[in-house]
Structures are given as C-alpha cells and as structure tokens.
Motif scaffolding. Structure first.
Motif, PDB file in Angstrom:
ATOM      1  N   ALA A 116      46.624  24.940  31.336  1.00 36.32           N
ATOM      2  CA  ALA A 116      46.351  25.193  29.923  1.00 36.32           C
ATOM      3  C   ALA A 116      46.779  26.597  29.530  1.00 36.32           C
ATOM      4  N   ALA A 117      46.749  27.529  30.485  1.00 37.77           N
ATOM      5  CA  ALA A 117      47.100  28.921  30.198  1.00 37.77           C
ATOM      6  C   ALA A 117      48.522  29.221  30.672  1.00 37.77           C
ATOM      7  N   SER A 173      42.950  33.070  42.134  1.00 37.16           N
ATOM      8  CA  SER A 173      42.964  34.078  43.191  1.00 37.16           C
ATOM      9  C   SER A 173      41.545  34.265  43.692  1.00 37.16           C
ATOM     10  N   PHE A 174      41.420  34.431  44.985  1.00 37.57           N
ATOM     11  CA  PHE A 174      40.150  34.796  45.593  1.00 37.57           C
ATOM     12  C   PHE A 174      40.236  36.277  45.923  1.00 37.57           C
ATOM     13  N   TYR A 175      39.441  37.103  45.239  1.00 36.25           N
ATOM     14  CA  TYR A 175      39.460  38.543  45.448  1.00 36.25           C
ATOM     15  C   TYR A 175      38.319  38.893  46.395  1.00 36.25           C
ATOM     16  N   THR A 176      38.657  39.371  47.591  1.00 36.10           N
ATOM     17  CA  THR A 176      37.694  39.565  48.664  1.00 36.10           C
ATOM     18  C   THR A 176      37.613  41.026  49.086  1.00 36.10           C
ATOM     19  N   HIS A 177      36.396  41.508  49.299  1.00 36.76           N
ATOM     20  CA  HIS A 177      36.124  42.835  49.839  1.00 36.76           C
ATOM     21  C   HIS A 177      35.711  42.666  51.305  1.00 36.76           C
ATOM     22  N   ILE A 178      36.298  43.455  52.184  1.00 39.73           N
ATOM     23  CA  ILE A 178      36.007  43.376  53.617  1.00 39.73           C
ATOM     24  C   ILE A 178      35.669  44.766  54.132  1.00 39.73           C
ATOM     25  N   ILE A 184      39.027  34.511  40.601  1.00 40.87           N
ATOM     26  CA  ILE A 184      39.554  35.012  39.334  1.00 40.87           C
ATOM     27  C   ILE A 184      40.799  34.215  38.969  1.00 40.87           C
ATOM     28  N   ALA A 185      41.171  34.275  37.715  1.00 41.77           N
ATOM     29  CA  ALA A 185      42.380  33.587  37.266  1.00 41.77           C
ATOM     30  C   ALA A 185      43.601  34.219  37.919  1.00 41.77           C
ATOM     31  N   GLU A 225      43.774  42.572  39.238  1.00 46.54           N
ATOM     32  CA  GLU A 225      42.751  42.731  40.270  1.00 46.54           C
ATOM     33  C   GLU A 225      41.881  43.971  40.062  1.00 46.54           C
ATOM     34  N   ALA A 226      42.379  44.969  39.356  1.00 49.88           N
ATOM     35  CA  ALA A 226      41.687  46.259  39.243  1.00 49.88           C
ATOM     36  C   ALA A 226      40.258  46.158  38.707  1.00 49.88           C
ATOM     37  N   PRO A 227      39.956  45.334  37.696  1.00 48.60           N
ATOM     38  CA  PRO A 227      38.571  45.285  37.203  1.00 48.60           C
ATOM     39  C   PRO A 227      37.564  44.777  38.229  1.00 48.60           C
TER      40      PRO A 227
END
Length: 141
Positions: free
Chosen positions: A52-53, A68-73, A85-86, A91-93
């Motif tokens: 849709a986008a 996207s899967f934004y992961t902190h390790i 996230i879309a 990614e910065a926010p």
C-alpha cells in the motif's frame, strides 16, 4: 484467542528482560564484556508483491514492501530490544527508543550504530541521557 489473551508487546519485553537477566548471571557472559556497551542495526525482510505504501521510498532499500527488525545487542551478546519498523522508515529515531525502554538491568554507557542509526538528533540527544555514541559512518574520509 490464546494469542490475543497472552501475547503482547509488554509480555514479550518482560520475557526478554528475564532471559537477559538469566544470561547475564552466567559466568561465561562476563568473558565477552561487562554489559556497558551495545550496538544496534536493522534487518530488512522483503514482503514481495506491491504494498500500500509503494510510493514511500527509502534511499537504502528502495520502494519494495517489507519490514525491518531493529535490534539492540549488548557486548555480552544479549538482544535486549527489538522493534518492528516499516522498511521505508529511517533507523535513527529507534536508537534511543531501544536504549531507554528495555526491561532489564543493563546499564549501557556507549552505543555503536551504523550510518542508518546516526543523525544530528541522535548526536544531540545521547549526552542528555548519559550515553556516548560511536557511529560507524560509511564513506567518511
């Protein structure tokens, strides 16, 4: 019904926090690091087809639909925060989001990120929360 009653973002965060705490209690975890540094990055998973986008364009990923899967390790190899996230979102926010809102006892002092996680806003806000940022900026001469 089981999913609706028992699986939630808060429940997932609590379970992940308990797993990180159990892992940090193992003697082997301290061989990798002391739990004061971390890094984050996103992994793109294409969904295929037309979304849709489709008019939303990301400079890195284009306009193909996906997430996207934004992961902190942590430096002890604990994935302490994961956000979906879309694919077209930056990614910065989400850098500070994962550092501030995790449900475990990690006390992160220094955070590493790639070019996608570095922005003027992240550089400006990190010291206010007591973090040092160490970006790996691509093509920096």
């Amino acid at each position: 019904h089981l999913h609706d009653w028992h699986i939630s973002e808060a429940g997932y965060a609590e379970a992940l926090g308990r797993m990180v705490a159990a892992h940090r209690g193992l003697p082997l975890a301290s061989l990798w690091g002391d739990g004061t540094s971390s890094s984050s990055d996103g992994q793109l998973f294409h969904a295929g087809g037309r979304g849709a986008a489709i008019s939303d364009i990301n400079a890195r990923n284009g306009s193909e639909p996906g997430v996207s899967f934004y992961t902190h390790i942590s430096d002890q190899y604990d994935p302490f925060s994961t956000r979906v996230i879309a694919a077209t979102a930056g990614e910065a926010p989400y850098v500070l989001d994962g550092l501030l809102y995790h449900a475990n006892g990690l006390s992160i002092e220094e955070h590493y990120t790639d070019t996608g996680g570095a922005s003027d806003h992240v550089f400006g806000l990190m010291p206010f929360f007591g973090y040092r940022i160490a970006p790996r900026i691509r093509d920096l001469k």
